[in-house]
Design a protein around this motif. Structure first.
Motif, mmCIF file in Angstrom:
data_model
loop_
_atom_site.group_PDB
_atom_site.id
_atom_site.type_symbol
_atom_site.label_atom_id
_atom_site.label_comp_id
_atom_site.label_asym_id
_atom_site.label_seq_id
_atom_site.Cartn_x
_atom_site.Cartn_y
_atom_site.Cartn_z
ATOM 1 N N SER A 1 -3.132 -6.798 3.548
ATOM 2 C CA SER A 1 -4.448 -6.245 3.240
ATOM 3 C C SER A 1 -5.095 -5.515 4.416
ATOM 4 N N TYR A 2 -4.743 -5.909 5.639
ATOM 5 C CA TYR A 2 -5.340 -5.260 6.815
ATOM 6 C C TYR A 2 -4.291 -4.587 7.700
ATOM 7 N N ALA A 3 -3.070 -4.394 7.180
ATOM 8 C CA ALA A 3 -1.976 -3.794 7.947
ATOM 9 C C ALA A 3 -1.764 -4.534 9.256
ATOM 10 N N MET A 4 -1.587 -5.853 9.146
ATOM 11 C CA MET A 4 -1.458 -6.713 10.330
ATOM 12 C C MET A 4 -0.171 -7.550 10.263
ATOM 13 N N THR A 5 0.906 -6.969 9.767
ATOM 14 C CA THR A 5 2.138 -7.734 9.592
ATOM 15 C C THR A 5 2.621 -8.366 10.892
ATOM 16 N N GLU B 1 -5.431 -8.028 -2.702
ATOM 17 C CA GLU B 1 -6.362 -6.909 -2.532
ATOM 18 C C GLU B 1 -5.848 -5.620 -3.162
ATOM 19 N N PHE B 2 -4.556 -5.591 -3.483
ATOM 20 C CA PHE B 2 -3.991 -4.376 -4.051
ATOM 21 C C PHE B 2 -3.643 -4.598 -5.514
ATOM 22 N N SER B 3 -4.684 -4.820 -6.301
ATOM 23 C CA SER B 3 -4.574 -4.940 -7.753
ATOM 24 C C SER B 3 -5.298 -3.744 -8.351
ATOM 25 N N MET C 1 -7.331 1.705 2.157
ATOM 26 C CA MET C 1 -5.894 1.549 1.942
ATOM 27 C C MET C 1 -5.572 1.443 0.455
ATOM 28 N N LYS C 2 -6.404 0.699 -0.273
ATOM 29 C CA LYS C 2 -6.164 0.524 -1.707
ATOM 30 C C LYS C 2 -6.233 1.858 -2.435
#
Length: 402
Positions: free
Chosen positions: A239-243, A212-214, A293-294
């Motif tokens: 991608s959803y800050a769910m580490t 998602e971060f391209s 976020m991107k």
């Protein structure tokens, strides 16, 4: 420990070194005032609607064992997400397994495929987990050096290595956007890789957790062009800050997934049920979260890259993920670990040395810009001061960490 017991361990395990990323992060964390740009940890909290979905699952007593492959709601959400974002078609009933983060997805795939003397090809630099898992299984891990081509693998070089190791090659690993370099591949490049690999009996492990971060162009999944040979790995962590929720997934052909399911079942059985409901909400209703976020990461990337170049560093093209791979100045005579220790102790900036991403060493270091703009500004100012001091004091070759 009783040496008789120690001698019973898998011999391959004894030669595997722990993650330098984790050990160096732990080492530098002890330095007072350190600014940590080490781990790939999003500088965002999990969006509220996702957290609420997890809380609701707990309140609704959805806290019991889930099916081995994950709740159907989540597998269906994964299927719809992949179709919507990357034009991929995976049957949620038979072609998807929910895993304990992307790490377990990678582990499940590599443990299922690899045996003694198999060859694994991987463009380097690369995330260290691939090497460790290959070697634990007795496979031969072969790095394909990409530094001379701005850290990009080419179809020609891939073909050369496939022909060199011939039928011993069991697996080719692709990770893009890449950790640690941040480089990624265009749709045309992916097509060309697929054309090459179609000619060989190999499995492709495509790790696309940063898809998602391209920033340069829209991400193209390798599965779109070679689904019959590809094991796709992704997760909701970045991608959803769910580490911390530990939800990943792997996708592939039905018969392959059926067998990978046996490894997954033996390893962990299933992941936390409430975590899966939160991930379902993320994949179904979190597109706007990704976009925000991107956009923020891209702005931060531009700021960091501009400042690093101003300081005088040479960097890899930071096309995706949230890393910048930085070359160590040529006048520095030590290792990447030596240089990173100097940055930590003299500039109070913690980075990850290039030695974490190749078998030997690479005269580079990785910065994670998934940090606050305040910390990044201070860190970059410190790097600028550190560089200026070295130049003015004539300490270009000093290895002192005093």
């Amino acid at each position: 420990m009783n040496n008789k017991i120690l001698s019973l361990l898998n011999n391959n395990l004894l030669t595997v070194t722990p993650s330098l990323i984790r050990s160096f992060d732990e080492e530098t964390s002890k330095i007072p005032g350190i600014i940590k740009l080490t781990l790939g940890e999003p500088n965002f909290n999990t969006p509220s609607h996702i957290k609420i979905s997890g809380i609701k699952a707990i309140v609704d007593n959805k806290t019991h064992y889930a099916p081995n492959r994950g709740i159907f709601e989540l597998r269906e959400a994964i299927s719809h997400y992949l179709q919507r974002h990357y034009n991929l078609t995976y049957n949620p009933k038979s072609q998807i397994i929910v895993t304990n983060g992307a790490s377990e997805a990678i582990s499940t795939a590599m443990n299922a495929f690899l045996q003694k003397e198999d060859v694994v090809l991987c463009p380097a630099p690369a995330f260290g987990l691939y090497k460790n898992l290959a070697e634990i299984n007795g496979a031969k891990y072969i790095e394909i050096d990409t530094e001379e081509n701005n850290y990009k693998l080419t179809p020609e070089k891939l073909t050369k290595y496939l022909k060199k190791y011939c039928d011993k090659v069991k697996m080719v690993i692709l990770n893009y956007p890449n950790n640690p370099t941040g480089i990624t591949y265009s749709e045309n490049e992916i097509k060309r890789f697929a054309d090459v690999l179609r000619q060989f009996s190999v499995v492709v492990l495509s790790d696309e957790v940063y898809s998602e971060f391209s920033y340069k162009e829209r991400h193209t999944s390798f599965s779109q062009y070679l689904p019959e040979q590809t094991i796709l790995v992704n997760s909701v962590s970045k991608s959803y800050a769910m580490t911390g929720w530990r939800v990943g997934y792997l996708c592939g052909p039905t018969e392959i997934i059926s067998n990978l399911g046996k490894v997954h079942q033996a390893n962990i059985a299933t992941i936390g049920t409430m975590n899966m409901f939160a991930a379902t909400e993320a994949l179904n209703n979190g597109d706007l979260d990704i976009q925000k976020m991107k956009l923020d990461y891209k702005k931060i990337r531009d700021f960091v890259c501009k400042k690093l170049k101003k300081i005088g560093y040479k960097i890899a093209p930071a096309e995706g993920a949230f890393y910048v791979y930085v070359k160590i100045p040529t006048d520095f005579k030590g290792t990447s670990i030596d240089y990173a220790r100097q940055l930590a102790q003299k500039a109070h900036v913690a980075v990850i040395p290039g030695a974490a991403f190749v078998k030997g060493d690479q005269r580079s270091f990785r910065i994670s810009y998934a940090a606050s703009i305040k910390d990044l500004t201070k860190a970059l100012d410190n790097l600028e001061e550190f560089t200026a001091r070295r130049q003015s004091n004539g300490q270009n070759n000093s290895l002192s960490c005093s």
